[in-house]
Design a protein around this motif. Structure first.
Motif, short mmCIF file in Angstrom:
data_model
loop_
_atom_site.label_atom_id
_atom_site.label_comp_id
_atom_site.label_asym_id
_atom_site.label_seq_id
_atom_site.Cartn_x
_atom_site.Cartn_y
_atom_site.Cartn_z
N ILE A 40 3.20 -7.72 -1.31
CA ILE A 40 3.89 -6.76 -0.46
C ILE A 40 3.52 -5.37 -0.95
O ILE A 40 3.80 -5.01 -2.09
CB ILE A 40 5.41 -6.95 -0.51
CG1 ILE A 40 5.78 -8.33 0.05
CG2 ILE A 40 6.11 -5.86 0.28
CD1 ILE A 40 5.48 -8.50 1.52
N LEU A 94 4.22 -11.58 -3.39
CA LEU A 94 5.09 -12.36 -2.51
C LEU A 94 4.88 -13.85 -2.72
O LEU A 94 5.85 -14.62 -2.84
CB LEU A 94 4.80 -12.01 -1.04
CG LEU A 94 5.56 -12.82 0.01
CD1 LEU A 94 7.05 -12.57 -0.11
CD2 LEU A 94 5.05 -12.47 1.41
N SER A 148 2.11 -5.24 9.22
CA SER A 148 3.16 -5.39 8.21
C SER A 148 2.66 -4.85 6.88
O SER A 148 1.55 -4.32 6.78
CB SER A 148 3.56 -6.86 8.07
OG SER A 148 2.51 -7.61 7.52
N PRO A 203 4.36 -1.83 0.45
CA PRO A 203 5.06 -1.07 1.49
C PRO A 203 4.27 0.12 2.02
O PRO A 203 4.37 0.49 3.19
CB PRO A 203 6.34 -0.63 0.80
CG PRO A 203 6.54 -1.63 -0.30
CD PRO A 203 5.16 -1.98 -0.77
N LEU A 262 1.97 -6.65 4.36
CA LEU A 262 1.35 -7.78 3.65
C LEU A 262 -0.10 -7.48 3.29
O LEU A 262 -0.86 -6.93 4.08
CB LEU A 262 1.43 -9.02 4.53
CG LEU A 262 1.08 -10.35 3.85
CD1 LEU A 262 2.12 -10.70 2.80
CD2 LEU A 262 1.01 -11.46 4.90
#
Length: 256
Positions: free
Chosen positions: A46, A203, A92, A48, A94
């Motif tokens: 992850i 993740l 996203s 951000p 990811l």
């Protein structure tokens, strides 16, 4: 050529079509079975913010050389780079690290090593400091304890049936202090959140794959059989069509 003739033509050439189909499938199976086996290990992170930047860093020479040294690999950074992909999601936060290797466990180890290195480099890449983030967390915990203590003091004074002028002054001071502490807590929470958005976390670590990513023998066999079928149909149908002029040319007996 009418439909009946076409059916008869297919019946007469069915052995050729079957032979070419089987031949294509067998050839594709044989070739794909001889190709080296490759496994893919995938680690998901992850990120951000700056996911594209982290993807570039993942495939950079310093990171790859760090992984080679850490795992004791016998490849160069350029060779490892050819078997590593870092793809950020467009929708996203990811980031997926994919590593390919003939050994399943090593493919997973490489993907995990790259992911772990990105986590280590995240503060430096984002310009944040792990020490500063911890200091903010400590300050937030201290403020929360002060809020709890002040609220308890207010509760004790508010429970008294009668308050002296001194008690009222103390209660007002506690309310003023509580308001300041609540404001400070919001500011610290925003700062902690801001730092958290620069942190990269794993993740899902890569697990050793149980099936190779290539060669895909079954798919190759099916594709080879289909190709053989097309070629067989062509061998059966095209020559008669050419002889009868059904492909747009003149029949063989037509005068020029």
């Amino acid at each position: 050529m009418d439909l009946q003739q076409l059916i008869e033509l297919l019946r007469s050439g069915v052995r050729v079509v079957i032979a070419m189909t089987l031949g294509g499938a067998i050839a594709a199976f044989a070739v794909s079975s001889l190709l080296p086996t490759t496994f893919e290990g995938r680690a998901s992170l992850i990120a951000p913010t700056m996911a594209s930047t982290y993807a570039e860093v993942a495939e950079s020479r310093p990171v790859l050389e760090h992984v080679i040294a850490g795992l004791g690999l016998t490849v160069t950074a350029d060779e490892l780079d050819e078997n590593v992909d870092a793809l950020p999601s467009q929708t996203s936060a990811l980031l997926v690290i994919t590593a390919r290797d003939p050994v399943a466990t090593r493919a997973a180890d490489i993907a995990n090593a790259i992911a772990d290195r990105l986590v280590e480099l995240a503060p430096e890449i984002s310009g944040s400091s792990a020490a500063a983030q911890q200091a903010l967390q400590d300050d937030l915990a201290t403020v929360q304890r002060e809020i709890t203590r002040t609220e308890a003091a207010i509760g004790v004074l508010a429970a008294q049936p009668e308050l002296t002028p001194e008690d009222r002054a103390l209660l007002a001071a506690h309310h003023s202090q509580l308001a300041s502490l609540l404001t400070l807590r919001v500011s610290l929470q925003n700062a902690v959140l801001s730092y958290a958005q620069t942190v990269v976390t794993v993740l899902a670590p890569a697990a050793p794959p149980t099936q190779p990513s290539s060669p895909k023998v079954v798919l190759a066999t099916i594709a080879g059989g289909f190709a053989g079928l097309v070629i067989g149909l062509g061998l059966v149908l095209i020559p008669p069509f050419v002889r009868t002029g059904s492909l747009g040319g003149r029949p063989s007996g037509e005068a020029r």
